[in-house]
Design a protein around this motif. Sequence first.
Motif, PDB file in Angstrom:
ATOM      1  N   ARG A  69      72.813  51.575  37.276  1.00 49.24           N
ATOM      2  CA  ARG A  69      71.999  51.400  36.066  1.00 49.24           C
ATOM      3  C   ARG A  69      70.961  52.501  35.890  1.00 49.24           C
ATOM      4  N   PHE A  70      70.468  53.056  36.989  1.00 48.30           N
ATOM      5  CA  PHE A  70      69.441  54.096  36.852  1.00 48.30           C
ATOM      6  C   PHE A  70      70.009  55.386  36.258  1.00 48.30           C
ATOM      7  N   TYR A 158      72.234  61.732  44.495  1.00 38.85           N
ATOM      8  CA  TYR A 158      71.489  60.542  44.913  1.00 38.85           C
ATOM      9  C   TYR A 158      72.386  59.766  45.880  1.00 38.85           C
ATOM     10  N   SER A 241      62.065  41.797  36.578  1.00 37.58           N
ATOM     11  CA  SER A 241      61.551  43.074  37.071  1.00 37.58           C
ATOM     12  C   SER A 241      60.060  42.931  37.369  1.00 37.58           C
ATOM     13  N   ILE A 278      68.237  50.385  45.980  1.00 37.95           N
ATOM     14  CA  ILE A 278      68.092  50.851  44.602  1.00 37.95           C
ATOM     15  C   ILE A 278      67.205  49.933  43.768  1.00 37.95           C
ATOM     16  N   GLU A 282      64.238  51.197  41.173  1.00 41.03           N
ATOM     17  CA  GLU A 282      65.144  51.527  40.070  1.00 41.03           C
ATOM     18  C   GLU A 282      64.455  52.284  38.945  1.00 41.03           C
ATOM     19  N   ALA A 283      63.265  51.867  38.551  1.00 45.81           N
ATOM     20  CA  ALA A 283      62.586  52.544  37.449  1.00 45.81           C
ATOM     21  C   ALA A 283      62.209  53.973  37.832  1.00 45.81           C
ATOM     22  N   SER A 284      61.761  54.172  39.056  1.00 49.50           N
ATOM     23  CA  SER A 284      61.416  55.517  39.524  1.00 49.50           C
ATOM     24  C   SER A 284      62.650  56.412  39.552  1.00 49.50           C
ATOM     25  N   LEU A 285      63.768  55.870  40.003  1.00 51.80           N
ATOM     26  CA  LEU A 285      65.018  56.628  40.023  1.00 51.80           C
ATOM     27  C   LEU A 285      65.445  56.998  38.596  1.00 51.80           C
ATOM     28  N   ARG A 286      65.310  56.053  37.681  1.00 54.91           N
ATOM     29  CA  ARG A 286      65.716  56.305  36.288  1.00 54.91           C
ATOM     30  C   ARG A 286      64.882  57.437  35.679  1.00 54.91           C
TER      31      ARG A 286
END
Length: 300
Positions: A69-70, A158, A241, A278, A282-286
């Motif tokens: 998803r990211f 990643y 979240s 993940i 997740e938000a940081s990865l996105r």
Amino acid sequence: MGMDTPTDYANPRNWISQPTGRRLKHAVDAFFVYPTVYRHPDTGSHHLMPIDSPLFRGAARVATYQRDRFLSEDCNIFAPYYRQVGMEVLSMRRSSFDHISKTPYHDVRSAFFYYLENLNGSRPFILAGHSQGSDMLIKLLCHDLKDPELRRRLIAAYLIGYSLTRQELAQFPHVRLAQAADDLGCVITYNTSAPGAAVLPVVLPGAVAVNPLTWSSGPQYAPPQANPGSVFLDAGPFRVSRKHFTGARIDEQTGLLMIDEDAYRRLGRPHTLHSFDIPLFEASLRVNVATRIAAFAARS
């Protein structure tokens, strides 16, 4: 299909995701390899996932959706089915493990080069995976992505939930860790843990890590305020979240990414944090995927 028969990646049925035509919405691709979903009741002999099994195909699709998803806001996602191994092989002798792992690696390698030659269209790309998927991509990156022209199109890799080691970095100088949020052609890798959590065999001696909140391999602690969001459920209208759920630091001795003890307690102290690698970041990865794509576009 027999276990000795090569997987035919010209067949669209052997892809979880293979966007074409109008479904190619982005200027960047992501080649994603899903984590371990295969487990057979007879772990003494059935070590390879049958690629035609409806049960494990369904599990692979779910695992891919949960982990990719990211990437989905910025990338066309290409994800192959592959004949992965069961978790029991991690406890085997190294020689047996290497022998059995040849089949999933051959599948992932074949899928990747089919993708490059027939589906990629010379677009820049990201490599991404989790757990066994990352293991396969680490092998691919080390052994098969030495061509400078090809590596110039690699935005980042990643490779989360498995170990890239100091020994591999020394042996393969074209492989290097990310040291900044906009570094290009680099690897982002880590295994999440906390005091009291079990460490799975995916964490190898000499493991290195990149903190997904600082984007460096240094030991400095990033507080929860640096974490824009953890996503624990994302299923249609149902989404759970939390912003600033945990901070993180790298334990240089073990190579583990350690989260806050309070966050581990609020998660219910699960046996291992492997499945949270993940979701917790997740938000940081996105955000970081978008940052690296923008840096690549600016360089080009």
